[in-house]
Design a protein around this motif. Structure first.
Motif, PDB file in Angstrom:
ATOM      1  N   ASP A 181       0.852  -1.187   0.000  1.00  0.00           N
ATOM      2  CA  ASP A 181       0.000   0.000   0.000  1.00  0.00           C
ATOM      3  C   ASP A 181       0.885   1.234   0.000  1.00  0.00           C
ATOM      4  O   ASP A 181       1.784   1.369   0.828  1.00  0.00           O
ATOM      5  CB  ASP A 181      -0.895   0.006   1.230  1.00  0.00           C
ATOM      6  N   GLU A 182       0.636   2.161  -0.902  1.00  0.00           N
ATOM      7  CA  GLU A 182       1.497   3.330  -1.059  1.00  0.00           C
ATOM      8  C   GLU A 182       1.334   4.336   0.065  1.00  0.00           C
ATOM      9  O   GLU A 182       2.131   5.246   0.201  1.00  0.00           O
ATOM     10  CB  GLU A 182       1.205   3.998  -2.406  1.00  0.00           C
ATOM     11  N   LYS A 215       3.685   8.099  -0.422  1.00  0.00           N
ATOM     12  CA  LYS A 215       3.509   8.455  -1.815  1.00  0.00           C
ATOM     13  C   LYS A 215       2.024   8.717  -2.103  1.00  0.00           C
ATOM     14  O   LYS A 215       1.167   8.548  -1.245  1.00  0.00           O
ATOM     15  CB  LYS A 215       4.026   7.320  -2.712  1.00  0.00           C
ATOM     16  N   LYS A 216       1.748   9.117  -3.330  1.00  0.00           N
ATOM     17  CA  LYS A 216       0.377   9.398  -3.725  1.00  0.00           C
ATOM     18  C   LYS A 216      -0.458   8.124  -3.608  1.00  0.00           C
ATOM     19  O   LYS A 216      -0.058   7.061  -4.069  1.00  0.00           O
ATOM     20  CB  LYS A 216       0.350   9.912  -5.162  1.00  0.00           C
ATOM     21  N   LYS A 244      -4.876  12.012 -18.831  1.00  0.00           N
ATOM     22  CA  LYS A 244      -4.017  10.954 -18.289  1.00  0.00           C
ATOM     23  C   LYS A 244      -3.148  10.345 -19.380  1.00  0.00           C
ATOM     24  O   LYS A 244      -1.957  10.080 -19.162  1.00  0.00           O
ATOM     25  CB  LYS A 244      -4.893   9.876 -17.649  1.00  0.00           C
ATOM     26  N   LYS A 291      -3.016   5.335  -4.332  1.00  0.00           N
ATOM     27  CA  LYS A 291      -3.579   4.769  -5.545  1.00  0.00           C
ATOM     28  C   LYS A 291      -5.050   4.443  -5.300  1.00  0.00           C
ATOM     29  O   LYS A 291      -5.381   3.600  -4.468  1.00  0.00           O
ATOM     30  CB  LYS A 291      -2.805   3.527  -5.945  1.00  0.00           C
ATOM     31  N   ASN A 326      -8.892   3.048  -6.209  1.00  0.00           N
ATOM     32  CA  ASN A 326      -9.502   1.996  -7.017  1.00  0.00           C
ATOM     33  C   ASN A 326     -10.476   2.620  -8.012  1.00  0.00           C
ATOM     34  O   ASN A 326     -10.829   3.795  -7.900  1.00  0.00           O
ATOM     35  CB  ASN A 326     -10.192   0.960  -6.122  1.00  0.00           C
TER      36      ASN A 326
END
Length: 299
Positions: free
Chosen positions: A70-71, A76-77, A159, A79, A81
């Motif tokens: 898990d970030e 970190k940013k 994106k 993520k 779902n």
């Protein structure tokens, strides 16, 4: 779903309600996130779309932290779902409802209070007939779906462009690195070639090959300009010959004689005919030297 509390009147607000509340609440200078307790002055709350997970929010003291990979653990940013991304898109659609037909503004606000909005059109129409109290074939349902789909396409294009830019930057960085390495390699090879040439020139300069030229230069030296001391001893002659042979693997006997004469004359020794016949040959017959087919080398 992110909720805020007005710091002026303590009213709980959905994100889409903050602007309208601020327009009628004179003491609403900032709002605080219910989940993470971070206060956002002015309109800085817009960038706050998600903070703590549901496990952190509801498990509290029994929460054991994030799972491996898990970030959030590394700072970190986070993520998100697909469903969280879709919910954030609905939230943004509500904030940008001025770009949508006025007939669906209220429907967009209603959707922000739902966390399980379907991401496919067929399921979305069924959901709208229940949650929005609209018929699945109602025009408003199509307008809401079209507006959400348009925003999603814009997000996907942004994106994709960011991904393309990142790949291009990575490719340019890789190319620059390869060019730098190639340049360093060429500089290194050039430096090695220069050192090799200098070493070769030095060897040629100090080699016995040009001894004949040195000998010719000494031919013009008259006996009056040299003050001979005496004939060289066997030990002295051996030392001089060894010094000449150390610069070359092997030397012809004639070239070695010429080189020895040059050195002996420079040192002021008397090189007479007897030394040529007896001394030089006696020195070469010693254990220090090896003569094979007119070539002399050190043993």
């Amino acid at each position: 779903m992110v909720f805020f509390v007005c710091e002026g009147c303590n009213e709980s607000l959905k994100k889409s309600q903050v602007d309208s509340h601020a327009s009628r609440c004179s003491s609403c200078h900032s709002v605080t996130c219910v989940d993470c307790n971070i206060t956002f002055p002015g309109d800085t709350y817009r960038s706050h779309t998600s903070c703590v997970s549901e496990a952190e929010r509801y498990e509290r003291t029994v929460y054991r932290g994030v799972k491996k990979g898990d970030e959030r653990k590394s700072g970190k940013k986070i993520k998100l779902n697909p469903q969280e991304i879709w919910n954030n898109l609905i939230m943004e659609a509500s904030e940008r409802k001025s770009d949508a037909p006025s007939s669906i503004h209220s429907h967009l606000d209603t959707l922000t209070s739902c966390s399980n909005v379907p991401r496919k059109e067929k399921q979305f129409r069924n959901f709208a007939s229940n949650s929005l109290r609209l018929r699945s074939n109602d025009v408003s349902v199509g307008l809401v779906w079209d507006f959400l789909s348009k925003l999603r396409e814009e997000k996907n294009e942004v994106k994709a462009k960011e991904k393309e830019d990142k790949e291009r930057e990575e490719e340019e960085r890789k190319k620059e690195t390869e060019e730098k390495q190639q340049k360093e390699k060429e500089q290194k090879e050039t430096k090695e070639d220069k050192e090799d040439n200098e070493s070769k020139d030095s060897l040629e300069k100090n080699s016995v090959a040009p001894l004949s030229k040195k000998r010719k230069a000494t031919d013009s030296v008259s006996p009056s300009t040299v003050s001979p001391l005496n004939s060289p001893s066997k030990k002295c002659s051996t030392k001089i010959l060894k010094g000449l042979l150390k610069k070359e693997r092997s030397i012809r006997v004639s070239d070695l004689k010429k080189g020895a004469v040059v050195v002996l004359l420079e040192k002021g020794y008397d090189v007479s005919a007897s030394w040529w016949r007896e001394g030089f040959g006696e020195v070469l017959e010693g254990k220090k030297f090896k003569v094979v087919e007119g070539e002399v080398s050190l043993t």
